[in-house]
Design a protein around this motif. Structure first.
Motif, short mmCIF file in Angstrom:
data_model
loop_
_atom_site.label_atom_id
_atom_site.label_comp_id
_atom_site.label_asym_id
_atom_site.label_seq_id
_atom_site.Cartn_x
_atom_site.Cartn_y
_atom_site.Cartn_z
N GLN A 15 1.87 -0.10 -14.68
CA GLN A 15 3.11 0.67 -14.79
C GLN A 15 3.72 0.93 -13.41
O GLN A 15 4.92 0.77 -13.21
N ILE A 16 2.85 1.30 -12.46
CA ILE A 16 3.33 1.58 -11.10
C ILE A 16 3.95 0.32 -10.50
O ILE A 16 5.02 0.36 -9.89
N ILE A 17 3.25 -0.82 -10.72
CA ILE A 17 3.76 -2.07 -10.17
C ILE A 17 5.12 -2.42 -10.77
O ILE A 17 6.06 -2.78 -10.06
N GLU A 18 5.22 -2.26 -12.09
CA GLU A 18 6.48 -2.55 -12.76
C GLU A 18 7.61 -1.67 -12.23
O GLU A 18 8.70 -2.14 -11.96
N ALA A 19 7.32 -0.37 -12.09
CA ALA A 19 8.35 0.57 -11.69
C ALA A 19 8.86 0.29 -10.28
O ALA A 19 10.00 0.62 -9.94
N ASN A 20 7.99 -0.32 -9.46
CA ASN A 20 8.39 -0.54 -8.07
C ASN A 20 8.65 -2.00 -7.75
O ASN A 20 8.66 -2.41 -6.59
N ARG A 21 8.86 -2.78 -8.81
CA ARG A 21 9.04 -4.22 -8.64
C ARG A 21 10.10 -4.54 -7.59
O ARG A 21 9.91 -5.40 -6.75
N ARG A 22 11.23 -3.81 -7.63
CA ARG A 22 12.35 -4.09 -6.73
C ARG A 22 12.01 -3.73 -5.28
O ARG A 22 12.15 -4.54 -4.39
N THR A 23 11.54 -2.47 -5.10
CA THR A 23 11.38 -1.99 -3.73
C THR A 23 10.16 -2.58 -3.03
O THR A 23 10.21 -2.83 -1.83
N PRO A 65 7.75 -5.66 -3.89
CA PRO A 65 7.29 -6.74 -4.78
C PRO A 65 5.80 -7.06 -4.63
O PRO A 65 5.23 -7.71 -5.50
N ASN A 66 5.20 -6.62 -3.54
CA ASN A 66 3.78 -6.94 -3.35
C ASN A 66 2.85 -5.82 -3.78
O ASN A 66 1.68 -5.81 -3.45
N ALA A 67 3.39 -4.86 -4.54
CA ALA A 67 2.59 -3.70 -4.92
C ALA A 67 1.29 -4.08 -5.63
O ALA A 67 0.29 -3.38 -5.53
N ALA A 68 1.31 -5.22 -6.34
CA ALA A 68 0.12 -5.62 -7.10
C ALA A 68 -1.11 -5.67 -6.20
O ALA A 68 -2.20 -5.27 -6.62
N LEU A 90 0.82 -1.21 0.00
CA LEU A 90 0.00 0.00 0.00
C LEU A 90 0.85 1.25 0.00
O LEU A 90 0.42 2.32 -0.43
N ASP A 91 2.11 1.10 0.46
CA ASP A 91 3.01 2.26 0.54
C ASP A 91 3.29 2.86 -0.84
O ASP A 91 3.46 4.05 -0.99
N VAL A 92 3.29 1.97 -1.85
CA VAL A 92 3.59 2.42 -3.22
C VAL A 92 2.61 3.50 -3.66
O VAL A 92 2.97 4.44 -4.37
#
Lengths: 219, 225
Positions: B181-189, B191-194, B6-8
């Motif tokens: 796009q947001i999920i892809e951009a933050n994949r590293r930091t 990983p559960n952004a989806a 949720l932080d993303v």
């Protein structure tokens, strides 16, 4: 139009049709079960479950299937719930359809006059018996046109399955267009196969509807 | 919170971008609804005509719309017209064309239903008062029809908003695409952004459509008489 290409693509589309139909009808069956369960919960005013069911119905009626599928397929694995694309399609369609079916059954139940359950009670039937033998059969028959409309709607909604990497008709068409750029042939086949899938249901639906109307006039 | 991604959402302008994405599909549906309602009124009146050719044409049109998934229509307009006619329609224009094609049929059918539900005596009384055909429609039939139609058209708005989520498939960057796009951009930091992103998209759609459909239900009940 390149008929050679059409002939070549035919088996691919046929497989996609089978897949779409299989998952589609499984989903519709699930929707039917969920809808019936939800209707019973609402009808008998079962506490707690009733509020949950109402919330579920509102939630799934007011969001697109595409978003629901994305949530089930991409978001739920992050909390440990990983399912296959086929199951995802079926469950998604079932949950969406369940909400619509519940709404249809509810309006069917509202169409049954109160005097029917009162008469059943005066005959000494229990609430459960009155519901099972008197109210439900009438409610189901009066909600048939709505159910047919729901089935057609749900079969059409299967077109978003390709987004969760199911090889359905849309996926096949998009894939083939991308690979061979025979756009016209691919789109032609796409339309033909959706007609094969939906036209019989639509025709059957109008026959049933006409019969229902005649039954009403008879009484 | 970190684990659910949720932080993303609160990083940078991410939430704003999601809302902008949602606005894209809402905008498409609003444009389509306005055109559909206007053309649908005309179509509905024409559908009540006794002309056999007109009747058959509308019958075919309605059946096409009833059977063909909107996604197929989108593909035909977006990919097909380029190939066959060499038109270079942009995605948003094709989306509006498809949703208007669909909306006019839906709206026309609603208008037709509302028109035939108006008792015949209304037409006869109007005629007895010496009103012309146009006058009858304008002053007697339309005002009554509109009242029956408003809740149904509001429902059409929510269905339109839900259906426009499909424009993702013809490459329009709407809320789901922005989410990806947001999920892809933050994949590293994260990983559960989806989870966070798609749950929020789910909720956003609900928050838009739910009040609108409640309003439609309320009006329908209030004007049921």
């Amino acid at each position: 139009m390149d008929f050679g290409a059409i002939h070549e693509y035919l088996p691919l589309y046929r497989d996609a049709l089978f897949l779409t139909m299989r998952i589609g009808w499984q989903g519709i069956l699930l929707a039917f079960v969920i809808g019936l369960a939800a209707t019973i919960i609402l009808h008998f005013r079962i506490p707690v479950l009733r509020q949950l069911t109402s919330f579920y119905i509102e939630l799934f009626r007011n969001t697109p299937l595409l978003v629901q599928l994305f949530f089930i397929y991409f978001a739920l694995p992050k909390v440990g719930l990983r399912i296959t694309p086929a199951l995802c399609g079926m469950v998604g369609l079932g949950l969406l359809g369940g909400a619509y079916m519940a709404e249809t059954f509810r309006s069917g139940l509202e169409n049954v006059p109160l005097i029917q359950s009162e008469s059943a009670a005066s005959l000494g039937m229990s609430r459960m018996q009155a519901f099972r033998y008197v109210v439900l059969p009438q409610a189901v028959s009066s909600s048939i046109p709505g159910l047919v409309a729901n089935v057609i709607f749900l079969l059409k909604e299967t077109s978003v399955f390709s987004t969760v990497s199911l090889m359905d008709l849309m996926f096949t068409a998009k894939d083939l267009i991308g690979m061979y750029a025979k756009t016209v042939e691919c789109l032609f086949l796409l339309v033909v196969f959706y007609l094969i899938m939906l036209l019989p249901v639509s025709i059957l639906g109008s026959i049933v509807e006409r019969r229902m109307r005649r039954a009403e006039f008879g009484s | 919170m970190q684990s659910l991604g949720l932080d993303v959402l609160f990083k940078g302008t991410n939430f704003l971008r999601l809302l902008e994405g949602l606005w894209v599909s809402v905008r498409i549906s609003l444009i389509s609804v306005v055109i559909s309602i206007l053309l649908g009124l005309v179509a509905g009146v024409l559908m009540t005509s006794k002309n056999i050719v007109l009747k058959a044409a509308f019958r075919v049109y309605l059946e096409i719309v009833r059977i063909m998934p909107q996604m197929v229509l989108l593909f035909i307009v977006y990919f097909g017209t380029t190939r066959v006619f060499g038109w270079n329609l942009d995605a948003e224009a094709s989306a509006v064309i498809v949703f208007v094609f669909w909306g006019v049929a839906e709206m026309g059918d609603l208008v037709r239903g509302a028109l035939i539900s108006i008792p015949k005596i209304q037409y006869e009384s109007a005629e007895a008062l010496g009103l012309t055909k146009q006058q009858t429609y304008l002053y007697v039939i339309l005002p009554q029809t509109v009242r029956r139609l408003i809740p149904l058209s509001i429902n059409l708005v929510t269905r339109m908003i839900k259906t426009t989520s499909l424009v993702l498939m013809i490459g329009i960057v709407e809320v789901l695409k922005v989410g990806q796009q947001i999920i892809e951009a933050n994949r590293r930091t994260s990983p559960n952004a989806a989870f966070g992103v798609f749950a929020v998209v789910f909720l956003l759609y609900f928050l838009i459509c739910w009040p609108v459909s409640r309003l439609a239900g309320y009006l329908e009940k209030r004007w049921a008489a």
